[in-house]
Design a protein around this motif. Structure first.
Motif, PDB file in Angstrom:
ATOM      1  N   GLN A 152      41.653 -41.437  55.684  1.00 47.26           N
ATOM      2  CA  GLN A 152      40.629 -41.028  56.640  1.00 47.26           C
ATOM      3  C   GLN A 152      41.175 -39.971  57.590  1.00 47.26           C
ATOM      4  O   GLN A 152      42.369 -39.927  57.859  1.00 47.26           O
ATOM      5  N   PRO A 153      40.277 -39.108  58.130  1.00 46.34           N
ATOM      6  CA  PRO A 153      40.734 -38.140  59.124  1.00 46.34           C
ATOM      7  C   PRO A 153      41.284 -38.864  60.350  1.00 46.34           C
ATOM      8  O   PRO A 153      40.810 -39.932  60.715  1.00 46.34           O
ATOM      9  N   LEU A 154      42.264 -38.254  60.988  1.00 50.80           N
ATOM     10  CA  LEU A 154      42.876 -38.845  62.165  1.00 50.80           C
ATOM     11  C   LEU A 154      42.055 -38.537  63.407  1.00 50.80           C
ATOM     12  O   LEU A 154      41.528 -37.443  63.553  1.00 50.80           O
ATOM     13  N   ALA A 155      41.958 -39.509  64.304  1.00 51.93           N
ATOM     14  CA  ALA A 155      41.368 -39.260  65.616  1.00 51.93           C
ATOM     15  C   ALA A 155      42.358 -38.424  66.414  1.00 51.93           C
ATOM     16  O   ALA A 155      43.549 -38.377  66.105  1.00 51.93           O
ATOM     17  N   ALA A 156      41.874 -37.775  67.459  1.00 49.53           N
ATOM     18  CA  ALA A 156      42.721 -36.877  68.251  1.00 49.53           C
ATOM     19  C   ALA A 156      43.970 -37.570  68.779  1.00 49.53           C
ATOM     20  O   ALA A 156      45.032 -36.966  68.858  1.00 49.53           O
ATOM     21  N   ALA A 157      43.871 -38.836  69.155  1.00 52.37           N
ATOM     22  CA  ALA A 157      45.012 -39.552  69.733  1.00 52.37           C
ATOM     23  C   ALA A 157      45.931 -40.155  68.674  1.00 52.37           C
ATOM     24  O   ALA A 157      47.022 -40.601  68.999  1.00 52.37           O
ATOM     25  N   ASP A 158      45.503 -40.183  67.420  1.00 52.55           N
ATOM     26  CA  ASP A 158      46.305 -40.785  66.358  1.00 52.55           C
ATOM     27  C   ASP A 158      47.460 -39.871  65.961  1.00 52.55           C
ATOM     28  O   ASP A 158      47.320 -38.647  65.954  1.00 52.55           O
ATOM     29  N   GLN A 159      48.586 -40.478  65.641  1.00 54.63           N
ATOM     30  CA  GLN A 159      49.765 -39.738  65.201  1.00 54.63           C
ATOM     31  C   GLN A 159      50.340 -40.410  63.962  1.00 54.63           C
ATOM     32  O   GLN A 159      50.515 -41.630  63.945  1.00 54.63           O
ATOM     33  N   LEU A 160      50.631 -39.620  62.947  1.00 55.81           N
ATOM     34  CA  LEU A 160      51.388 -40.108  61.806  1.00 55.81           C
ATOM     35  C   LEU A 160      52.851 -39.794  62.079  1.00 55.81           C
ATOM     36  O   LEU A 160      53.213 -38.646  62.346  1.00 55.81           O
ATOM     37  N   ILE A 161      53.666 -40.836  62.038  1.00 53.92           N
ATOM     38  CA  ILE A 161      55.091 -40.702  62.320  1.00 53.92           C
ATOM     39  C   ILE A 161      55.865 -41.142  61.086  1.00 53.92           C
ATOM     40  O   ILE A 161      55.673 -42.248  60.584  1.00 53.92           O
ATOM     41  N   LEU A 162      56.737 -40.266  60.616  1.00 54.25           N
ATOM     42  CA  LEU A 162      57.551 -40.546  59.440  1.00 54.25           C
ATOM     43  C   LEU A 162      58.988 -40.785  59.866  1.00 54.25           C
ATOM     44  O   LEU A 162      59.555 -39.993  60.623  1.00 54.25           O
ATOM     45  N   GLY A 163      59.569 -41.874  59.404  1.00 52.03           N
ATOM     46  CA  GLY A 163      60.985 -42.146  59.615  1.00 52.03           C
ATOM     47  C   GLY A 163      61.731 -41.929  58.316  1.00 52.03           C
ATOM     48  O   GLY A 163      61.223 -42.270  57.244  1.00 52.03           O
ATOM     49  N   LEU A 198      51.091 -45.187  61.407  1.00 51.84           N
ATOM     50  CA  LEU A 198      50.000 -44.582  62.159  1.00 51.84           C
ATOM     51  C   LEU A 198      50.019 -45.212  63.543  1.00 51.84           C
ATOM     52  O   LEU A 198      49.923 -46.438  63.676  1.00 51.84           O
ATOM     53  N   ALA A 199      50.184 -44.375  64.552  1.00 51.74           N
ATOM     54  CA  ALA A 199      50.174 -44.839  65.934  1.00 51.74           C
ATOM     55  C   ALA A 199      48.913 -44.292  66.583  1.00 51.74           C
ATOM     56  O   ALA A 199      48.711 -43.081  66.636  1.00 51.74           O
ATOM     57  N   GLY A 200      48.050 -45.196  67.010  1.00 51.65           N
ATOM     58  CA  GLY A 200      46.799 -44.738  67.590  1.00 51.65           C
ATOM     59  C   GLY A 200      46.190 -45.731  68.539  1.00 51.65           C
ATOM     60  O   GLY A 200      46.843 -46.681  68.981  1.00 51.65           O
ATOM     61  N   SER A 201      44.925 -45.525  68.804  1.00 46.22           N
ATOM     62  CA  SER A 201      44.211 -46.347  69.779  1.00 46.22           C
ATOM     63  C   SER A 201      44.105 -47.808  69.354  1.00 46.22           C
ATOM     64  O   SER A 201      43.956 -48.687  70.191  1.00 46.22           O
ATOM     65  N   THR A 202      44.210 -48.068  68.059  1.00 46.37           N
ATOM     66  CA  THR A 202      44.124 -49.446  67.580  1.00 46.37           C
ATOM     67  C   THR A 202      45.503 -50.074  67.372  1.00 46.37           C
ATOM     68  O   THR A 202      45.604 -51.147  66.801  1.00 46.37           O
ATOM     69  N   GLY A 203      46.556 -49.400  67.830  1.00 45.35           N
ATOM     70  CA  GLY A 203      47.901 -49.938  67.698  1.00 45.35           C
ATOM     71  C   GLY A 203      48.697 -49.241  66.615  1.00 45.35           C
ATOM     72  O   GLY A 203      48.401 -48.113  66.231  1.00 45.35           O
ATOM     73  N   LEU A 204      49.697 -49.926  66.115  1.00 44.12           N
ATOM     74  CA  LEU A 204      50.600 -49.399  65.094  1.00 44.12           C
ATOM     75  C   LEU A 204      50.273 -50.017  63.746  1.00 44.12           C
ATOM     76  O   LEU A 204      50.096 -51.230  63.643  1.00 44.12           O
ATOM     77  N   LYS A 205      50.220 -49.174  62.720  1.00 41.32           N
ATOM     78  CA  LYS A 205      49.929 -49.662  61.365  1.00 41.32           C
ATOM     79  C   LYS A 205      50.841 -48.966  60.366  1.00 41.32           C
ATOM     80  O   LYS A 205      51.077 -47.764  60.471  1.00 41.32           O
ATOM     81  N   PRO A 206      51.325 -49.712  59.368  1.00 46.95           N
ATOM     82  CA  PRO A 206      52.096 -49.057  58.316  1.00 46.95           C
ATOM     83  C   PRO A 206      51.143 -48.241  57.427  1.00 46.95           C
ATOM     84  O   PRO A 206      50.031 -48.673  57.139  1.00 46.95           O
ATOM     85  N   VAL A 207      51.583 -47.067  57.031  1.00 46.12           N
ATOM     86  CA  VAL A 207      50.796 -46.217  56.139  1.00 46.12           C
ATOM     87  C   VAL A 207      51.396 -46.251  54.744  1.00 46.12           C
ATOM     88  O   VAL A 207      50.702 -46.496  53.764  1.00 46.12           O
ATOM     89  N   ASP A 208      52.700 -46.011  54.661  1.00 44.09           N
ATOM     90  CA  ASP A 208      53.388 -46.004  53.371  1.00 44.09           C
ATOM     91  C   ASP A 208      54.882 -46.129  53.635  1.00 44.09           C
ATOM     92  O   ASP A 208      55.373 -45.639  54.653  1.00 44.09           O
ATOM     93  N   TYR A 209      55.582 -46.781  52.738  1.00 45.86           N
ATOM     94  CA  TYR A 209      57.035 -46.846  52.842  1.00 45.86           C
ATOM     95  C   TYR A 209      57.624 -47.109  51.476  1.00 45.86           C
ATOM     96  O   TYR A 209      56.957 -47.618  50.579  1.00 45.86           O
ATOM     97  N   GLY A 210      58.869 -46.698  51.317  1.00 52.69           N
ATOM     98  CA  GLY A 210      59.555 -46.857  50.041  1.00 52.69           C
ATOM     99  C   GLY A 210      60.839 -46.058  50.039  1.00 52.69           C
ATOM    100  O   GLY A 210      61.419 -45.788  51.095  1.00 52.69           O
ATOM    101  N   VAL A 211      61.262 -45.662  48.856  1.00 50.67           N
ATOM    102  CA  VAL A 211      62.502 -44.905  48.727  1.00 50.67           C
ATOM    103  C   VAL A 211      62.318 -43.751  47.746  1.00 50.67           C
ATOM    104  O   VAL A 211      61.464 -43.798  46.861  1.00 50.67           O
TER     105      VAL A 211
END
Length: 176
Positions: free
Chosen positions: A4-15, A29-42
């Motif tokens: 989905q498109p990101l809201a203005a306050a949402d940030q995708l952060i990659l580690g 995904l860090a946004g107005s609804t809190g922190l959520k995992p988007v994807d992770y692996g190796v």
């Protein structure tokens, strides 16, 4: 994966947890609804490949990952001297990571392992299990994230978020 498109306050952060044989990645995904995992692996390379082939694999796979995820911020573990003797290989992998990030106009925020541990557990010498437990708790995961390199990358992404909350969004700027 986030579609989905990101809201203005949402940030995708990659580690990113650098390594030649195994590089961990974790996107939140860090946004107005809190922190959520988007994807992770190796991203893995074979020890049967030559060094140039392994570095090319890291480059190509990370480039594809960045095109898919399109993170606004990136966290990267700082290199320190490993006792296992793989410091040079990890340094070469980090060089490729930094190149690909620059190609995507992303400048990473770098953290030592102790800074990541301190950020997530309040103790800079916390063990791996304590960090993984903190990651699972903060991202509301039903179990500890696996493999370890991916869990470390999620921990780095969360540390970027903590750093941003403390230092503001100016804690990271894309390359101009």
């Amino acid at each position: 994966m986030h579609q989905q498109p990101l809201a203005a306050a949402d940030q995708l952060i990659l580690g990113l947890d650098p390594g030649l044989g195994t590089m961990g990645f974790g996107c939140i995904l860090a946004g107005s609804t809190g922190l959520k995992p988007v994807d992770y692996g190796v991203i893995s390379t074979s020890s049967q490949q030559s060094m140039p082939e392994r570095l090319q694999t890291l480059h190509d796979d990370l480039d594809q990952l960045l095109r898919q995820l399109r993170p606004q911020q990136v966290g990267l573990e700082k290199l320190f001297f490993y006792k296992m003797g793989n410091t040079i290989a990890v340094a070469q992998a980090r060089g490729v990571i930094l190149l690909v990030l620059a190609q995507h106009q992303l400048l990473p925020i770098e953290f030592t392992p102790a800074q990541v541990k301190q950020s997530l557990t309040g103790y800079g010498r916390a063990d791996k299990h304590a960090v993984q437990t903190a990651v699972a708790r903060e991202l509301n995961l039903p179990s500890l994230p696996r493999p370890d390199d991916a869990a470390d990358a999620l921990a780095i992404a969360l540390t970027v978020w903590h750093h941003r909350a403390t230092h503001g969004p100016e804690g990271h700027r894309p390359i101009s």
